[in-house]
Design an enzyme around this catalytic site. Structure first.
Site, PDB file in Angstrom:
ATOM      1  N   HIS A   1      52.966  29.274 -59.339  1.00 13.55           N
ATOM      2  CA  HIS A   1      53.272  28.150 -60.226  1.00 13.55           C
ATOM      3  C   HIS A   1      54.782  27.940 -60.318  1.00 13.55           C
ATOM      4  O   HIS A   1      55.298  26.836 -60.138  1.00 13.55           O
ATOM      5  CB  HIS A   1      52.696  28.453 -61.612  1.00 13.55           C
ATOM      6  CG  HIS A   1      53.081  27.479 -62.652  1.00 13.55           C
ATOM      7  ND1 HIS A   1      52.276  26.424 -62.989  1.00 13.55           N
ATOM      8  CD2 HIS A   1      54.184  27.362 -63.395  1.00 13.55           C
ATOM      9  CE1 HIS A   1      52.885  25.711 -63.900  1.00 13.55           C
ATOM     10  NE2 HIS A   1      54.044  26.261 -64.186  1.00 13.55           N
TER      11      HIS A   1
ATOM     12  N   GLU B   1      41.673  23.605 -44.038  1.00 11.97           N
ATOM     13  CA  GLU B   1      42.411  24.798 -44.460  1.00 11.97           C
ATOM     14  C   GLU B   1      41.545  26.052 -44.389  1.00 11.97           C
ATOM     15  O   GLU B   1      41.979  27.135 -44.740  1.00 11.97           O
ATOM     16  CB  GLU B   1      43.006  24.613 -45.854  1.00 11.97           C
ATOM     17  CG  GLU B   1      42.038  24.211 -46.928  1.00 11.97           C
ATOM     18  CD  GLU B   1      42.697  23.967 -48.282  1.00 11.97           C
ATOM     19  OE1 GLU B   1      43.834  24.402 -48.507  1.00 11.97           O
ATOM     20  OE2 GLU B   1      42.044  23.334 -49.128  1.00 11.97           O
TER      21      GLU B   1
ATOM     22  N   CYS C   1      49.873  19.125 -44.628  1.00 10.04           N
ATOM     23  CA  CYS C   1      50.559  19.149 -45.928  1.00 10.04           C
ATOM     24  C   CYS C   1      50.880  20.568 -46.387  1.00 10.04           C
ATOM     25  O   CYS C   1      51.379  20.759 -47.480  1.00 10.04           O
ATOM     26  CB  CYS C   1      49.736  18.417 -46.973  1.00 10.04           C
ATOM     27  SG  CYS C   1      48.094  19.105 -47.168  1.00 10.04           S
TER      28      CYS C   1
ATOM     29  N   ARG D   1      49.036  17.340 -55.645  1.00 10.61           N
ATOM     30  CA  ARG D   1      48.201  18.475 -56.067  1.00 10.61           C
ATOM     31  C   ARG D   1      47.715  18.194 -57.488  1.00 10.61           C
ATOM     32  O   ARG D   1      48.321  18.634 -58.464  1.00 10.61           O
ATOM     33  CB  ARG D   1      49.014  19.772 -56.046  1.00 10.61           C
ATOM     34  CG  ARG D   1      49.331  20.303 -54.659  1.00 10.61           C
ATOM     35  CD  ARG D   1      50.107  21.610 -54.765  1.00 10.61           C
ATOM     36  NE  ARG D   1      50.096  22.394 -53.559  1.00 10.61           N
ATOM     37  CZ  ARG D   1      51.074  22.412 -52.651  1.00 10.61           C
ATOM     38  NH1 ARG D   1      52.146  21.673 -52.818  1.00 10.61           N
ATOM     39  NH2 ARG D   1      50.986  23.180 -51.582  1.00 10.61           N
TER      40      ARG D   1
ATOM     41  N   ASP E   1      46.759  27.833 -46.688  1.00  6.92           N
ATOM     42  CA  ASP E   1      45.489  28.560 -46.719  1.00  6.92           C
ATOM     43  C   ASP E   1      44.974  28.871 -45.320  1.00  6.92           C
ATOM     44  O   ASP E   1      44.388  29.926 -45.094  1.00  6.92           O
ATOM     45  CB  ASP E   1      44.442  27.761 -47.504  1.00  6.92           C
ATOM     46  CG  ASP E   1      44.599  27.974 -48.998  1.00  6.92           C
ATOM     47  OD1 ASP E   1      44.815  29.130 -49.407  1.00  6.92           O
ATOM     48  OD2 ASP E   1      44.523  27.000 -49.751  1.00  6.92           O
TER      49      ASP E   1
END
Ligand code: PEP
Ligand code: MG
Length: 571
Positions: free
Chosen positions: A189, A432, A503, A297, A456
């Site tokens: 975060h 992903e 992305c 996101r 990912d």
């Protein structure tokens, strides 16, 4: 020479400043006192001051960011004013004859530990809030008044064990030269916030290293290399000042690329888009003249709050982004919670392997209320711009069909109710999960676009936890297996006649740009401040030449060798 510390480079740029160290509550020793009445007085004053601070923060944030974003401070205000909590601390202080700060620490740790043991993740997250509130009271007791995050002076480098959502919300970005944290990786975060605020940041330096950080000391943070220099020498400061000068000069020169088309040296058009986490990031997107938004996101709209955003609130956020982009493509990803992105009020259970668990589309297809609300908001907002909706973590055609089925139901619902919505929205998926890349020929027949999520895709292809600093060397986009999967996905997308973008963070790695363009990627989406750099690099890249070297690159077996060869492939 100053002493050097190395961490993970998570947000580019160089900062030189004075250290402010955010004390974590976990270092408080038990110390006995004799003047109990005096300690209680100090304690009560600290409770009252903390309440004043929180009330002020709540009002300020509500004005600037809106009610929902300010709610965290109101919740903390209620906690600090809680009579039962206050009384428990006073009792502990009297019984154990300890200092006010020891009593706050001990009582809050006990309560937090109790919450952590509870089954529900919502309750476990309350432990975080309790510690956050306790830390505020302890800071006041220690007279660390100068240390209001919202009042840190310009030229500050902030070091902390971790930065909580309420910490980051208080920072004044212009005053913060750099951020260093003991824990956290490039997709945490705090890292995403540092990137969108454009603050150089190095994370994951470890708790031990942080102990050597003295407040007020001069420090250099290089967010591009992960280097931190404590108490640098004059020579080192000069060296880094000149590096900052070069960066500033470069960004001045990059302005020449504003308003230009993104074209390669051999005249091919590419789309260089930006990733955002909230409408607040739009300023950076516009400033850096991105060709579109390649990833919004949307789960960040759901984080740091107590309840899910309503359909109306989401509609306004999506509409704001679409209108600001004035017809340029905007890819909004449906909520991708789970993994490291926790949303306590959604009541998700603690999992053994959260990244392999109940996350993203898997959650949305089961807990359809949240998903339906989001999709309704998206369909309605679609009227105001060029919207593309993207589903995350798709691993099979069934999941995609289910998601699209829900969209069709909602379109009917909106139409029956006479509510305006867009029929022109395009639907795509993130590639992903290796399973999706491997059946990308089948998936391509049922969507309008793909976007490859390398963050990912690397972790699932190589089986390497993206948050684990110990195996960070395995977590590289230069793994040949990854590049082959990307190549295969692009070929399958193009065979089906759909565009494919990227992305994940690799899209912003300029050294990889030529090989990605040679593979045929149509769009690359990155942190806003990388867009102009990427446009410049594209203008210098002969894709035809890169194409002639692609086959050879895809035959190189070792990641290190491949990295060297890719970095020199255009020389
Ligand atoms: C990715 O996985 O590459 C991606 C862009 O999504 P996130 O980093 O949000 O998981
Ligand atoms: Mg992802």
């Amino acid at each position: 020479m100053g002493s050097a510390v190395k961490g993970l480079a998570v947000s580019q740029g160089i900062g030189i400043g004075k250290l402010a160290v955010l004390e974590s509550a976990s270092v408080i020793e038990k110390n006995e006192v004799t003047d109990i009445a005096g300690e209680i007085l100090k304690l009560d004053e600290a409770f009252a001051d903390a309440a004043d601070q929180l009330e002020r923060l709540y009002n300020e944030k509500r004005e600037v960011l809106g009610e929902e974003n300010a709610m965290i401070f109101q919740a903390h205000l209620l906690m600090v004013q809680d009579e039962i909590w206050q009384e428990a601390i006073r009792n502990l202080l009297k019984k154990e004859k300890v200092s006010a700060e020891s009593a706050v620490y001990e009582e809050s740790e006990n309560t937090a530990a109790m919450f952590e043991k509870l089954e529900s993740e919502y309750m476990q997250e309350r432990a975080h809030d309790i510690r956050d509130v306790a830390r505020r009271v302890i800071r006041l007791l220690r007279n660390e008044e100068a240390f209001k995050l919202s009042e840190l002076p310009s030229g500050t480098v902030l070091a902390a064990e971790d930065l909580t959502p309420s910490d980051t919300a208080q920072l004044i970005p212009e005053n913060i030269e750099g951020i260093v944290t003991a824990i956290g990786g490039s997709t945490s975060h705090a890292a995403i916030i540092a990137n969108s605020l454009g603050i150089p940041a190095v994370m994951g330096v470890g708790k031990k290293a942080l102990e050597g950080f003295m407040k007020g000391a001069t420090v250099i943070v290089d967010g591009g290399s992960g280097d931190i220099i404590l108490d640098p020498s004059e020579v080192e400061i000069e060296l880094y000042r000149s590096k900052i000068g070069e960066i500033e000069q470069e960004s001045e020169l990059l302005k020449a690329y504003k308003g230009k088309e993104s074209l390669t040296l051999d005249g091919r058009k590419v789309e260089l888009a930006a990733n955002i986490a909230s409408p607040d990031d739009l300023k950076n997107v516009i400033e850096n003249d991105a060709d579109g938004i390649g990833l919004f996101r949307s789960e960040f709209l759901f984080m740091d709050r107590k309840t899910a955003p309503s359909e109306e609130e989401q509609y306004i956020a999506y509409r704001t982004v679409l209108e600001a982009m004035g017809g340029k493509p905007v890819i909004i990803r449906t909520m991708d919670i789970g993994g490291d992105k926790k949303v306590p009020y959604l009541n998700m259970e603690e999992e053994m392997n959260p990244f392999l668990g109940y996350r993203a589309i898997r959650y949305c297809l089961k807990e359809q209320d949240v998903f339906r609300t989001q999709l309704r908001a998206l369909l309605r907002a679609g009227v105001h711009g060029n919207l593309k909706v993207m589903f995350p973590m798709i691993s099979s055609v069934q999941e995609l069909r289910m998601a699209k089925g829900i969209v069709r139901e909602l379109e009917k619902e909106l139409s029956d109710d006479g509510i305006a919505y867009s029929e022109k929205v395009q639907y795509g998926i993130m590639i992903e999960v290796p399973a999706a890349a491997l059946v990308s020929d089948l998936l391509a027949k049922e969507v309008d676009f793909f976007s490859i999520g390398t963050n990912d895709l690397i972790q699932y292809t190589v089986a390497v936890d993206r948050m684990n600093a110990h195996i960070a060397e395995l977590y590289t986009p230069y793994n040949p297996a990854l590049l082959r999967l990307i190549h295969m996905t692009v070929e399958n997308a193009h065979k089906a006649g759909i565009p494919v973008g990227m992305c994940g963070s690799a899209a912003g790695d300029l050294d990889l740009q030529a090989i990605f363009l040679a593979m045929g990627l149509d769009e690359l989406s990155m942190a806003p401040r990388l867009v102009l750099k990427a446009r410049k690099r594209a203008a210098e890249t002969d894709v035809t030449l890169a194409e002639s070297r692609l086959a050879e690159m895809l035959m190189i077996a070792e990641p290190d060798v491949l990295e060297d060869r890719i970095k020199s492939m255009m020389l």
